[in-house]
Design an enzyme around this catalytic site. Structure first.
Site, PDB file in Angstrom:
ATOM      1  N   VAL A   1       0.811  -1.236   0.000  1.00 57.41           N
ATOM      2  CA  VAL A   1       0.000   0.000   0.000  1.00 57.41           C
ATOM      3  C   VAL A   1       0.839   1.279   0.000  1.00 57.41           C
ATOM      4  CG1 VAL A   1      -2.083  -0.983   1.058  1.00 57.41           C
ATOM      5  CG2 VAL A   1      -0.279  -0.038   2.533  1.00 57.41           C
TER       6      VAL A   1
ATOM      7  N   SER B   1      -6.539   3.531  15.703  1.00 56.78           N
ATOM      8  CA  SER B   1      -6.178   2.864  16.964  1.00 56.78           C
ATOM      9  C   SER B   1      -6.556   3.753  18.141  1.00 56.78           C
ATOM     10  CB  SER B   1      -4.663   2.622  16.985  1.00 56.78           C
ATOM     11  OG  SER B   1      -4.253   2.087  18.224  1.00 56.78           O
TER      12      SER B   1
ATOM     13  N   TYR C   1       4.229   5.349  15.151  1.00 57.60           N
ATOM     14  CA  TYR C   1       2.939   4.648  15.040  1.00 57.60           C
ATOM     15  C   TYR C   1       1.789   5.541  15.489  1.00 57.60           C
ATOM     16  CZ  TYR C   1      -0.654   1.066  15.751  1.00 57.60           C
ATOM     17  OH  TYR C   1      -1.834   0.338  15.709  1.00 57.60           O
TER      18      TYR C   1
ATOM     19  N   ILE D   1      -6.171  -6.087  20.310  1.00 58.76           N
ATOM     20  CA  ILE D   1      -6.895  -7.122  19.565  1.00 58.76           C
ATOM     21  C   ILE D   1      -5.888  -8.219  19.234  1.00 58.76           C
ATOM     22  CG2 ILE D   1      -8.214  -7.619  17.444  1.00 58.76           C
ATOM     23  CD1 ILE D   1      -9.670  -5.562  19.220  1.00 58.76           C
TER      24      ILE D   1
ATOM     25  N   LYS E   1      -1.611   7.070  13.514  1.00 50.29           N
ATOM     26  CA  LYS E   1      -2.973   6.710  13.930  1.00 50.29           C
ATOM     27  C   LYS E   1      -3.796   7.972  14.223  1.00 50.29           C
ATOM     28  CE  LYS E   1      -2.445   2.854  12.826  1.00 50.29           C
ATOM     29  NZ  LYS E   1      -3.340   2.088  11.959  1.00 50.29           N
TER      30      LYS E   1
ATOM     31  N   ASN F   1      -7.023  -0.578   6.000  1.00 51.91           N
ATOM     32  CA  ASN F   1      -6.672  -1.266   7.245  1.00 51.91           C
ATOM     33  C   ASN F   1      -5.184  -1.611   7.349  1.00 51.91           C
ATOM     34  OD1 ASN F   1      -7.112  -3.415   9.530  1.00 51.91           O
ATOM     35  ND2 ASN F   1      -6.232  -4.557   7.797  1.00 51.91           N
TER      36      ASN F   1
END
Ligand code: NAD
Length: 259
Positions: free
Chosen positions: A63, A141, A156, A189, A160, A89
């Site tokens: 991506v 997130s 990260y 998760i 997000k 995603n």
């Protein structure tokens, strides 16, 4: 069938949340294009969907590369003729390290997959959604939005937070085209994401805090399942959420309220 005659494209559909979302949308009748870096992975997702009587096309694309995403979108249109639902995603945790230790290449990699990847997916998919309207779901997130408790996760968390900004900015821009744009913000998760995490000296960036037992109130501390997120994605993709756009929705069992 809530997604009959609809076509969905799901990035990072080889495992975890993306795979569960693809399986869920296909169960609702959508034809689903499943994309990931690794063809083998998405072929397994496709086989699982087809074994349950659903329709899927498996494609490999990174991506973060414009050419790859452009080819995947073109193949989607060639196969199914339209695009209604996009689940952006694909993402990695990348390297978690103190800011003075985090290397420029490591920073760039996380930004490239998570943020540039989201941009490219939407940039190339939106012209097709504009033809009849649709729904975009960005997988963000709790990190970077409600919690900042993963030490060293600066790159990260930045991606997000930016993904939620993208959802809100584009909800306005694309509203007149009847395209809704929402973000889902999962807490912990159970997926394969730890395979894409490299932690280096991150404890140096940590402020020790002791959480009470049962860190995730709804589950007594157990992480959620990819299917928990997939059901929310299906709601946001469906007509049941027709008046919902530009919102981050937390799917974390209450975890981010406690942290
Ligand atoms: P996962 O590692 O199980 O799945 C990620 C998928 O993305 C895989 O199919 C992988 O091959 C693919 N992918 C990775 N880099 C790619 C690239 N450059 N191009 C195309 N595909 C690529 O992870 P997951 O936990 O299901 O993560 C999915 C999303 O959920 C991510 O955006 C992540 O940030 C977000 N998320 C996960 C959690 C969690 O606890 N698991 C929590 C919050 C948010």
């Amino acid at each position: 069938m809530e997604f009959e005659n609809k076509v969905a494209l799901v990035t990072g559909a080889g495992s975890g949340i993306g795979k569960a979302a693809a399986v869920r949308l296909a169960a609702g009748g959508a034809s689903v294009v499943v994309i990931s870096r690794t063809l083998e992975e998405v072929e397994r997702t496709r086989d699982e969907i087809e074994a349950k009587g659903g329709k899927a096309l498996a494609l490999d694309a990174d991506v973060s590369l414009e050419e790859d995403v452009a080819k995947a979108v073109a193949a989607t249109i060639e196969r199914y003729g339209r695009l209604d639902i996009v689940v952006a995603n694909a993402g990695i945790n990348g390297v978690w390290a103190p800011i003075d230790d985090l290397k420029p290449d490591e920073w760039d990699k996380t930004i490239a997959v998570n943020l540039r990847g989201t941009y490219l997916t939407l940039h190339l998919a939106v012209p097709h959604l504009k033809k009849q309207g649709g729904s975009i779901i960005i997988v963000s997130s709790i990190n970077g939005n409600r919690t900042f408790t993963s030490p060293g996760a600066t790159a990260y968390s930045s991606t997000k937070a930016a993904q939620v900004a993208i959802a809100q900015q584009l909800a306005l821009e694309l509203g007149p085209d009847k395209i809704r744009v929402n973000a889902v913000c999962p807490g912990a998760i159970e997926t394969q994401i730890s395979d894409n995490t490299q932690s280096r000296n991150s404890e140096e960036a940590e402020i020790p805090v002791e959480f009470p037992e049962g860190d995730i109130p709804l589950t007594g501390g157990q992480p959620g399942k990819s299917e928990d997120v997939a059901d929310l994605i299906a709601f946001l993709a469906s007509d049941a959420s027709r008046h919902v756009t530009g919102v981050p929705i937390y799917v974390d069992g209450g975890q981010s309220l406690l942290r």
